[in-house]
Design an enzyme around this catalytic site. Structure first.
Site, PDB file in Angstrom:
ATOM      1  N   HIS A  15       0.955  -1.134   0.016  1.00  0.00           N
ATOM      2  CA  HIS A  15       0.126   0.052   0.053  1.00  0.00           C
ATOM      3  C   HIS A  15       0.828   1.317  -0.066  1.00  0.00           C
ATOM      4  CE1 HIS A  15      -3.319   2.678   1.295  1.00  0.00           C
ATOM      5  NE2 HIS A  15      -3.967   1.857   0.610  1.00  0.00           N
TER       6      HIS A  15
ATOM      7  N   ASP B  42      -8.008  -5.415  -0.059  1.00  0.00           N
ATOM      8  CA  ASP B  42      -8.269  -6.051  -1.330  1.00  0.00           C
ATOM      9  C   ASP B  42      -8.048  -7.661  -1.310  1.00  0.00           C
ATOM     10  OD1 ASP B  42      -7.461  -3.345  -3.110  1.00  0.00           O
ATOM     11  OD2 ASP B  42      -9.502  -3.851  -2.996  1.00  0.00           O
TER      12      ASP B  42
END
Ligand code: SDX
Length: 427
Positions: free
Chosen positions: A305, A362
């Site tokens: 991320h 996700d």
């Protein structure tokens, strides 16, 4: 405002004010940098750039903290509802019961779409990706609501915001129905926002559809986890499109297009496809090595991320929700075991620890959505459905800022210097 930042360039020293927020890093206000120094900053990917001031969402990437108007995501996921989080993001405070009831009443009564909008689906191939359909149909909404496009009118901004939040589940469910060749179902006002979406997606005219409370709760929690996330790529897209005064429906379509990318919201679909490609846990080491190989474009989808350098707090809630949905539906999916083992191995691998790569929102979401019955192609459409709340809230925050101006970045030009045209017979 706190102390000044000094910059020495071209033999001169310049001072720029430093601004402090309520939490998070200070910023150096460089709005006058070019005027004073004749130079630009250079920050492709905006890794060190604050594009705006916002009070909606705060992320502490080192501590794995995510707050919506100050409330931790874990508490909202545990105690709140997607409609209540939507109200909070739009209106700055949690609603009391009458405010929440009125908000839900209003959203519920905007869930139908104009009957002519149904024609747009007929133009798509049956195997069109739902995100292609969402881009097209949501963009088309800008041609249907001329009574709520004067963005200078707060009342029209409010109606447009409610319409977008209310109609996304209907549009997404219709995209799924079109793909499977089943008739569209109209919204049913006696169902919850999320229950309505589940019925429009999985219900059929031939029989009553019963919303399973555990699935409704898990879906609602997944929507909460995806609602907003500071100035991510798709939110920044919506803000930049909106900064020109564009129609809010068209701006939302731009956000959908950006979210579709596999580096962003498309990662949930890519992550489940990757888990199926890995297959069994014994294949995990091979894929871990591929992810580390600079010559191999393969990446562990659902890992890493831009902001979180510790753990994505949403992934923690998501992993817990997998177990709840599996228990409620009595599902045994070996892919969950593969996911758990992949996470375990990756978290103990020096490469991933050094690069601070771990599951993001996700990684687990696809496993739950698949267990509920969604095809992988619908995963990002569900992300877009939920993120519309954040896009709309961020758009409202930007448009209602009296200092708002069109976004227009500059560049570092590395093309040819000026030269004269050469006619084709002399080239
Ligand atoms: C979302 O911004 C948001 O908030 C987004 C989001 C939201 O709610 O809006 O949180 C939703 O988009 C989550 C992220 C979903 N994307 C993925 O899961 C795709 C896989 N992840 C990567 O593509 C990547 O981690 C990003 C795009 C998420 C972040 O990329 P960055 O910050 O630009 O980092 P990078 O690509 O520069 O990577 C840093 C290093 C690189 O190695 P070096 O060049 O330094 O040697 O880490 C490596 C990368 O090669 N790396 C990975 C990796 N992600 C980064 N290596 C293997 N597998 C990965 N997944």
């Amino acid at each position: 405002m706190s102390d000044q930042a000094k910059l020495e360039t071209g033999g001169k020293t310049y001072e720029f004010p430093k601004l402090s927020g309520t939490c998070g890093p200070d910023v150096v206000d460089i709005r006058k940098l070019y005027a004073q120094t004749g130079q630009f900053t250079y920050d492709p990917g905006f890794t060190s750039t604050a594009s705006c001031e916002s009070g909606l969402t705060f992320i502490d990437g080192e501590e794995g903290v995510l707050l919506h108007r100050g409330y931790p995501i874990g508490q909202l996921a545990e105690h709140s509802s997607f409609m209540e989080v939507a109200y909070l993001l739009l209106n700055k405070e949690l609603p009391d019961q009458s405010e929440l009831d009125e908000f839900i009443y209003t959203i519920t009564r905007h869930t139908m779409v104009h009957d002519q909008l149904r024609q747009f689906y007929q133009g798509f191939r049956r195997d069109a990706h739902p995100m292609a359909i969402m881009c097209g149909v949501v963009g088309a909404l800008s041609a249907f609501y001329h009574d709520s496009t004067d963005i200078s009118d707060p009342e029209q901004r409010k109606i447009a915001s409610h319409r977008l939040i209310a109609k996304m589940p209907t549009i997404a469910a219709m995209a799924y129905k079109y793909a499977v060749g089943q008739p569209f179902l109209q919204p049913q006002n006696d169902l919850s926002y999320t229950g309505n979406f589940l019925r429009m997606t999985f219900g059929v005219p031939a029989e009553e559809y019963e919303v399973i409370p555990a699935v409704e709760k898990a879906m609602d929690r997944i929507f909460i986890l995806h609602a907003d996330h500071e100035q991510n790529a798709s939110t920044s897209t919506v803000r930049l499109a909106g900064s020109s005064g564009a129609n809010p429906f068209a701006c939302t379509a731009a956000g959908i297009a950006c979210l579709w990318g596999p580096a962003h919201g498309g990662a949930n679909e890519a992550a489940l496809n990757m888990l199926h490609e890995i297959g069994t846990p014994d294949k995990i080491p091979h894929y871990i090595e591929r992810a580390k190989d600079k010559n191999d474009p393969f990446r562990l989808m659902g890992f890493g991320h831009r902001v979180y350098k510790n753990y994505d707090p949403r992934a923690t809630v998501m992993q817990k929700t997998v177990r709840e949905v599996f228990d409620a539906l009595d599902v045994k999916d070996p892919v969950f075991e593969t996911a758990l083992q992949l996470e375990e191995i990756a978290l103990n691998d020096d490469y991933f620890k050094e690069k601070k790569l771990f599951p993001n929102v996700d990684f687990y979401s696809g496993i739950i959505l698949s267990a509920i019955g969604f095809p992988t192609t619908m995963f990002t459409a569900l992300f877009a459905l939920a993120r519309t709340v954040g896009w709309v809230a961020q758009w409202n925050e930007m448009i209602s800022d009296p200092g708002q101006k069109i976004g227009r970045p500059r560049q570092l030009y590395t093309g040819p210097t000026q030269r004269d045209y050469v006619s084709i017979d002399k080239r």
